[in-house]
Design a protein around this motif. Structure first.
Motif, mmCIF file in Angstrom:
data_model
loop_
_atom_site.group_PDB
_atom_site.id
_atom_site.type_symbol
_atom_site.label_atom_id
_atom_site.label_comp_id
_atom_site.label_asym_id
_atom_site.label_seq_id
_atom_site.Cartn_x
_atom_site.Cartn_y
_atom_site.Cartn_z
ATOM 1 N N GLY A 116 0.861 -1.179 0.045
ATOM 2 C CA GLY A 116 -0.101 -0.062 0.026
ATOM 3 C C GLY A 116 0.631 1.253 0.237
ATOM 4 O O GLY A 116 2.197 1.313 0.028
ATOM 5 N N LYS A 117 0.137 2.374 -0.060
ATOM 6 C CA LYS A 117 0.654 3.685 -0.005
ATOM 7 C C LYS A 117 1.647 4.010 0.894
ATOM 8 O O LYS A 117 2.602 4.774 0.636
ATOM 9 N N ASP A 118 1.667 3.369 2.022
ATOM 10 C CA ASP A 118 2.669 3.864 3.426
ATOM 11 C C ASP A 118 3.563 2.815 3.708
ATOM 12 O O ASP A 118 4.140 2.780 4.659
ATOM 13 N N LEU A 119 3.705 1.899 2.385
ATOM 14 C CA LEU A 119 4.730 0.849 2.834
ATOM 15 C C LEU A 119 6.199 1.127 3.209
ATOM 16 O O LEU A 119 6.994 0.713 3.960
ATOM 17 N N ASP A 120 6.489 2.383 2.619
ATOM 18 C CA ASP A 120 7.962 3.021 2.967
ATOM 19 C C ASP A 120 8.185 3.300 4.306
ATOM 20 O O ASP A 120 9.360 3.170 4.801
ATOM 21 N N ILE A 121 7.031 3.690 5.073
ATOM 22 C CA ILE A 121 7.014 4.082 6.581
ATOM 23 C C ILE A 121 7.542 2.861 7.264
ATOM 24 O O ILE A 121 8.196 2.566 8.064
ATOM 25 N N ILE A 122 6.683 1.705 6.873
ATOM 26 C CA ILE A 122 7.020 0.300 7.688
ATOM 27 C C ILE A 122 8.487 0.158 7.224
ATOM 28 O O ILE A 122 9.064 -0.388 8.320
ATOM 29 N N LYS A 123 9.017 -0.039 6.245
ATOM 30 C CA LYS A 123 10.491 -0.405 5.867
ATOM 31 C C LYS A 123 11.342 0.417 6.668
ATOM 32 O O LYS A 123 12.311 0.045 7.188
ATOM 33 N N LYS A 124 11.114 1.763 6.805
ATOM 34 C CA LYS A 124 12.010 2.825 7.604
ATOM 35 C C LYS A 124 11.912 2.302 8.930
ATOM 36 O O LYS A 124 12.996 2.199 9.737
ATOM 37 N N ARG A 125 10.849 1.762 9.488
ATOM 38 C CA ARG A 125 10.463 1.481 10.922
ATOM 39 C C ARG A 125 11.348 0.156 11.371
ATOM 40 O O ARG A 125 11.834 0.110 12.654
ATOM 41 N N ILE A 126 11.333 -0.719 10.408
ATOM 42 C CA ILE A 126 12.092 -1.994 10.709
ATOM 43 C C ILE A 126 13.390 -2.096 10.190
ATOM 44 O O ILE A 126 13.970 -3.088 10.458
ATOM 45 N N SER A 127 14.020 -1.149 9.612
ATOM 46 C CA SER A 127 15.152 -1.317 9.025
ATOM 47 C C SER A 127 16.341 -1.494 10.103
ATOM 48 O O SER A 127 16.345 -0.860 11.195
ATOM 49 N N GLY A 128 17.129 -2.598 9.741
ATOM 50 C CA GLY A 128 18.029 -3.120 10.675
ATOM 51 C C GLY A 128 17.590 -3.999 11.847
ATOM 52 O O GLY A 128 18.591 -4.330 12.591
ATOM 53 N N LYS A 129 16.475 -4.228 11.781
ATOM 54 C CA LYS A 129 15.915 -5.334 12.807
ATOM 55 C C LYS A 129 15.871 -6.794 12.064
ATOM 56 O O LYS A 129 14.889 -6.948 11.269
#
Length: 201
Positions: A116-129
């Protein structure tokens, strides 16, 4: 009727008593809620210490660590949601909750299925985890394996019904809240799953 139920309960009681005692001895007893805990204390007259009980859902963190030690595998949490914030922003709070559990060591893993449209927000939040996995658009038929391989489901809408149909314990997440506020287990209040029809209600 009551007499038949009573007769069956009499037959089952000694069998369940032995199973429960063995579970306590082996430190492998899993209890879902206070009703089950009370039944063991009252109906079966067994003393149960809080430290002997593994509780669902995944909090507090000490219980999740206990789960990992018992089962020799990470405790797996699954959520399936459309990346549409702020409506589905509970998933961001869920990421933070898993992170807080894993501060000392990795004992819980989270799988997020989303698009969906806000997938990049999730990607940023989980980066490095490394303990959080993001699966983007996938075939509906492929979801079955994810349900069956998870320990608990967190979500809202129709997916909670699907997860419960696979025997997963389900925690309902409130919409429009980044702090992951839960409105309890699905079985406690199934009407909270949300209603959709073509009149936009």
């Amino acid at each position: 009727d009551d007499r038949k139920l009573s007769f069956i309960e009499v037959l089952k009681k000694p069998v369940f008593y032995r199973i429960i005692k063995r579970g306590l001895k082996n430190n492998t007893l899993l209890m879902m809620d206070e009703n089950i805990s009370d039944a063991i204390r009252n109906k079966y007259k067994l003393k149960v210490k809080p430290t002997e009980i593994l509780r669902l859902p995944y909090e507090p963190a000490s219980q999740v660590k206990k789960w990992a030690e018992i089962s020799n595998k990470p405790y797996t949490v699954l959520t399936i949601c459309r990346a549409d914030f702020p409506f589905k922003s509970y998933v961001l709070g869920l990421v933070d909750a898993i992170e807080s559990i894993n501060k000392n060591c990795i004992v819980a893993e989270l799988t997020i299925v989303s698009y969906g449209k806000d997938l990049d927000i999730i990607k940023k939040r989980i980066s490095g985890k490394s303990y959080i996995k993001l699966i983007q658009e996938t075939k509906y038929d492929d979801l079955e394996n994810l349900y069956l391989s998870s320990d608990i489901y967190v979500g809202m809408g129709s997916t909670v019904v699907e997860a419960s149909n696979y025997g997963l314990p389900v925690i309902l997440a409130n919409a429009n809240n980044e702090k992951f506020v839960s409105c309890g287990y699905f079985y406690e209040n199934p009407t909270q799953k949300g209603i959709f029809n073509y009149d936009s209600e």
